[in-house]
Design a protein around this motif. Structure first.
Motif, PDB file in Angstrom:
ATOM      1  N   THR A 135      47.048  31.963  62.977  1.00 10.15           N
ATOM      2  CA  THR A 135      46.842  33.124  63.856  1.00 10.15           C
ATOM      3  C   THR A 135      45.643  34.087  63.332  1.00 10.15           C
ATOM      4  O   THR A 135      45.338  33.817  62.375  1.00 10.15           O
ATOM      5  CB  THR A 135      48.050  34.118  63.965  1.00 10.15           C
ATOM      6  OG1 THR A 135      48.152  34.532  62.748  1.00 10.15           O
ATOM      7  CG2 THR A 135      49.021  33.037  64.692  1.00 10.15           C
ATOM      8  N   ASP A 136      45.118  34.875  64.316  1.00  9.10           N
ATOM      9  CA  ASP A 136      43.799  35.410  64.089  1.00  9.10           C
ATOM     10  C   ASP A 136      44.360  36.845  63.589  1.00  9.10           C
ATOM     11  O   ASP A 136      44.238  37.827  64.285  1.00  9.10           O
ATOM     12  CB  ASP A 136      43.075  35.397  65.306  1.00  9.10           C
ATOM     13  CG  ASP A 136      43.752  36.060  66.423  1.00  9.10           C
ATOM     14  OD1 ASP A 136      44.998  36.079  66.435  1.00  9.10           O
ATOM     15  OD2 ASP A 136      43.018  36.446  67.332  1.00  9.10           O
ATOM     16  N   LEU A 137      44.674  36.936  62.283  1.00 10.64           N
ATOM     17  CA  LEU A 137      45.045  38.036  61.771  1.00 10.64           C
ATOM     18  C   LEU A 137      44.091  38.551  60.584  1.00 10.64           C
ATOM     19  O   LEU A 137      43.484  37.951  59.933  1.00 10.64           O
ATOM     20  CB  LEU A 137      46.557  38.010  61.119  1.00 10.64           C
ATOM     21  CG  LEU A 137      47.481  37.671  61.930  1.00 10.64           C
ATOM     22  CD1 LEU A 137      48.779  37.257  61.184  1.00 10.64           C
ATOM     23  CD2 LEU A 137      48.149  39.113  62.773  1.00 10.64           C
ATOM     24  N   ASN A 138      44.147  39.890  60.331  1.00  5.92           N
ATOM     25  CA  ASN A 138      43.398  40.483  59.124  1.00  5.92           C
ATOM     26  C   ASN A 138      44.388  40.373  57.731  1.00  5.92           C
ATOM     27  O   ASN A 138      45.409  41.044  57.902  1.00  5.92           O
ATOM     28  CB  ASN A 138      42.990  42.050  59.234  1.00  5.92           C
ATOM     29  CG  ASN A 138      42.269  42.726  58.142  1.00  5.92           C
ATOM     30  OD1 ASN A 138      42.637  42.240  56.927  1.00  5.92           O
ATOM     31  ND2 ASN A 138      41.233  43.390  58.615  1.00  5.92           N
ATOM     32  N   LEU A 163      56.196  37.494  62.517  1.00  2.00           N
ATOM     33  CA  LEU A 163      56.005  36.332  63.371  1.00  2.00           C
ATOM     34  C   LEU A 163      54.817  36.699  64.357  1.00  2.00           C
ATOM     35  O   LEU A 163      54.559  37.968  64.688  1.00  2.00           O
ATOM     36  CB  LEU A 163      57.232  35.745  64.393  1.00  2.00           C
ATOM     37  CG  LEU A 163      58.365  35.452  63.623  1.00  2.00           C
ATOM     38  CD1 LEU A 163      59.402  34.968  64.867  1.00  2.00           C
ATOM     39  CD2 LEU A 163      58.258  34.509  62.701  1.00  2.00           C
ATOM     40  N   HIS A 164      53.785  36.021  64.488  1.00  2.85           N
ATOM     41  CA  HIS A 164      52.768  36.300  65.270  1.00  2.85           C
ATOM     42  C   HIS A 164      52.225  35.069  66.203  1.00  2.85           C
ATOM     43  O   HIS A 164      52.292  33.938  65.614  1.00  2.85           O
ATOM     44  CB  HIS A 164      51.221  36.544  64.667  1.00  2.85           C
ATOM     45  CG  HIS A 164      50.277  37.324  65.470  1.00  2.85           C
ATOM     46  ND1 HIS A 164      49.002  36.549  65.405  1.00  2.85           N
ATOM     47  CD2 HIS A 164      50.203  38.174  66.475  1.00  2.85           C
ATOM     48  CE1 HIS A 164      48.109  37.081  66.306  1.00  2.85           C
ATOM     49  NE2 HIS A 164      48.893  38.002  66.944  1.00  2.85           N
ATOM     50  N   LYS A 165      52.079  35.207  67.488  1.00  2.00           N
ATOM     51  CA  LYS A 165      52.010  34.033  68.608  1.00  2.00           C
ATOM     52  C   LYS A 165      53.066  33.034  68.205  1.00  2.00           C
ATOM     53  O   LYS A 165      52.919  31.722  68.380  1.00  2.00           O
ATOM     54  CB  LYS A 165      50.628  33.549  68.114  1.00  2.00           C
ATOM     55  CG  LYS A 165      49.555  34.702  68.731  1.00  2.00           C
ATOM     56  CD  LYS A 165      48.191  34.046  68.774  1.00  2.00           C
ATOM     57  CE  LYS A 165      47.217  34.940  69.021  1.00  2.00           C
ATOM     58  NZ  LYS A 165      45.722  34.327  69.117  1.00  2.00           N
ATOM     59  N   LEU A 432      53.892  39.861  68.679  1.00  4.27           N
ATOM     60  CA  LEU A 432      54.442  40.184  67.259  1.00  4.27           C
ATOM     61  C   LEU A 432      55.881  40.354  67.243  1.00  4.27           C
ATOM     62  O   LEU A 432      56.364  41.201  68.151  1.00  4.27           O
ATOM     63  CB  LEU A 432      53.549  41.435  66.875  1.00  4.27           C
ATOM     64  CG  LEU A 432      53.664  41.940  65.548  1.00  4.27           C
ATOM     65  CD1 LEU A 432      53.016  40.854  64.735  1.00  4.27           C
ATOM     66  CD2 LEU A 432      52.781  43.231  65.440  1.00  4.27           C
ATOM     67  N   VAL A 433      56.469  39.983  66.334  1.00  2.00           N
ATOM     68  CA  VAL A 433      57.762  40.274  65.762  1.00  2.00           C
ATOM     69  C   VAL A 433      58.071  40.707  64.349  1.00  2.00           C
ATOM     70  O   VAL A 433      57.320  39.941  63.507  1.00  2.00           O
ATOM     71  CB  VAL A 433      58.758  39.025  66.164  1.00  2.00           C
ATOM     72  CG1 VAL A 433      60.260  39.434  65.534  1.00  2.00           C
ATOM     73  CG2 VAL A 433      58.863  38.705  67.802  1.00  2.00           C
ATOM     74  N   SER A 461      46.469  44.958  61.924  1.00  2.00           N
ATOM     75  CA  SER A 461      46.104  43.288  61.324  1.00  2.00           C
ATOM     76  C   SER A 461      45.888  42.273  62.674  1.00  2.00           C
ATOM     77  O   SER A 461      45.060  41.569  62.488  1.00  2.00           O
ATOM     78  CB  SER A 461      47.194  42.793  60.206  1.00  2.00           C
ATOM     79  OG  SER A 461      48.261  42.379  61.039  1.00  2.00           O
ATOM     80  N   VAL A 462      46.626  42.714  63.720  1.00  2.00           N
ATOM     81  CA  VAL A 462      46.529  41.952  64.833  1.00  2.00           C
ATOM     82  C   VAL A 462      45.120  42.120  65.613  1.00  2.00           C
ATOM     83  O   VAL A 462      44.419  41.389  65.968  1.00  2.00           O
ATOM     84  CB  VAL A 462      47.664  42.038  65.903  1.00  2.00           C
ATOM     85  CG1 VAL A 462      47.466  41.221  66.968  1.00  2.00           C
ATOM     86  CG2 VAL A 462      49.179  41.416  65.025  1.00  2.00           C
TER      87      VAL A 462
END
Length: 464
Positions: A135-138, A163-165, A432-433, A461-462
């Motif tokens: 995923t595209d996170l920092n 969790l992201h995406k 996001l979770v 970060s997202v």
């Protein structure tokens, strides 16, 4: 026989005994650690709790020194304090319950829960490795948040999952815990009650506006709708505290242990205790944080889905919810009568809670199946119209961020909430979770500030 409600000292000690027994069996914790970190306040006089809360110093509570003993291979636990002895007994896979006598037998047949074998491969199985590159996170901000959660050991953070995406991007545990640990989760179980109701709604066995819910309600209680229960606005008489801005040192009133926690602490028939309470407010008008409503909502699902059959319902949540989404570590404990004490006596792995959060993020969709429908998904995340004494932020057994009470997250956030700041934060606008598991004692050490800062870092970060 239930512990008498007019014996608050024994009620409190009995509740602590049950928490100790479950923590040893399911989480693998030491009995003294459970007492000190999770439940010494249950056995303490109210004045001692009040002092600890006002001074933000739990030292006085640590002076309590009970005698904790296990019997029958750990299936029976006793705790003695100030000359009183309390008991908790295991009823198979339905977990531990308070009992007034160690020879107490349940009124149901303990039923094994056939759990799926462990598999790899997210989401039904566990991820073999966490790949933040999916995923595209920092990742720097994500790591900063991870370190912040665990920076102060007194805050008792045991596990975090992000969790992201729909993909796990962060998973971390405090030693000696790990992925298979089944953590205490307290009132996050209320959100499970909502989810089970959603399944019944999708099956056309329950309507949110349905009234005349129980045979006992032939009087003004017949006007209580299913949505009133889910909004914690039934209007039933139920003494209690632990809601927002209530006195959290209070466990008794007029010599009686509070109704809100008596259902946990007595070994009573929780459904019978709740369903026979009279009405004090018009249904749907007054929101208040009380355990009667999630317990009755779950009884209502039992009535609609299995005709009220207590025995059949013991496995129903596992077959129709947990095992469908891979949440194989969940435990719903019961009273001696087979009623799920779903408002607070639940255990689960951090990844199990993440799956439940993802299910609600996806509005009930899981793979090719729709477990609950979109209308119900919207209902649980929408603030109730009932007038809460303070911020009107509860939806259907889910707090919401509609009033911005979590300033570092978008207003569309909603979450599962349990004592000790157990949280499953769900943020649809960020896909996001965030799961955080911990112990009750951590709240006294600046935990709220830490959590708000960590949520903000993950949110950034997202977006970064």
């Amino acid at each position: 026989m239930a512990i008498p409600q007019n014996d608050p000292a024994l009620c409190g000690l009995s509740w602590a005994t049950k928490v100790i027994a479950s923590g040893m069996a399911f989480t693998g914790r030491d009995a003294d650690d459970i007492f000190r970190r999770s439940c010494n306040w249950m056995a303490a006089p109210d004045a001692m709790i009040k002092e600890a809360l006002e001074t933000k110093n739990p030292a006085a509570l640590l002076a309590l020194d009970p005698t904790i003993e296990t019997h029958n291979g750990g299936d029976l636990v006793s705790v003695t304090l100030d000359g009183r002895t309390a008991w908790a007994k295991r009823f198979g896979d339905q977990g531990f319950s308070v009992v007034s006598d160690p020879d107490t037998e349940p009124s149901f047949v303990p039923t094994p829960i056939e759990r799926p074998a462990a598999t790899s491969g997210w989401p039904e199985g566990d991820p073999e490795a966490i790949d933040r590159g999916m995923t595209d996170l920092n990742t720097d901000l994500l790591q900063e948040a991870s370190d912040l959660y665990f920076a102060n050991p007194m805050q008792m953070t045991n596990a975090i999952v992000v969790l992201h995406k729909g993909q796990p991007v962060l998973e971390r545990y405090r030693e000696p815990y790990g992925r298979e640990t089944q953590f205490e989760s307290w009132s996050m179980g209320k959100s499970i009650a909502a989810t089970l109701a959603g399944i019944a709604v999708r099956a056309n066995q329950l309507r949110l506006d349905e009234t005349q819910l129980f045979d006992e309600w032939t009087d003004d209680r017949s006007a209580i709708a299913a949505r009133d229960l889910l909004n914690m606005a039934s209007g039933l008489e139920f003494t209690g505290s632990f809601g927002k801005d209530e006195d959290h040192s209070e466990k008794q009133r007029d010599g009686l242990f509070l109704d809100h926690i008596y259902v946990y602490a007595s070994g009573c028939d929780a459904h019978d205790f709740c369903v026979n309470k009279p009405l004090t407010d018009a249904p749907g008008t007054a929101g208040r944080y009380r355990n009667c409503d999630p317990i009755l909502a779950t009884s209502l699902v039992r009535e609609r889905m299995v005709g009220g059959d207590v025995q059949r319902f013991l496995t129903w949540p596992y077959e129709h919810l947990f095992h469908k989404i891979g949440a194989r570590g969940m435990i719903l404990e019961t009273d001696p009568y087979g009623n799920f004490l779903i408002s607070g006596h639940d255990y689960g792995r951090a990844m199990d809670w993440a799956r439940l959060g993802q299910l609600h993020l996806q509005r009930g969709a899981w793979g090719s199946e729709q477990i609950f429908d979109n209308v119900f998904a919207e209902f649980v995340r929408t603030p109730a119209s009932a007038a809460w004494a303070h911020d009107p932020y509860y939806g259907g057994f889910f707090p919401t961020n509609a009033t911005g009470i979590v300033p570092t997250l978008p207003r569309d956030a909603f979450w599962m909430s349990g004592g000790g700041r157990q949280r499953v934060m769900i943020v649809p606008s960020l896909d996001l979770v965030m799961v955080r598991m911990g112990h009750l004692s951590g709240v006294a050490f600046g935990l709220d500030e830490t959590l708000n800062e960590a949520y903000g870092l993950i949110a950034r970060s997202v977006k970064s």
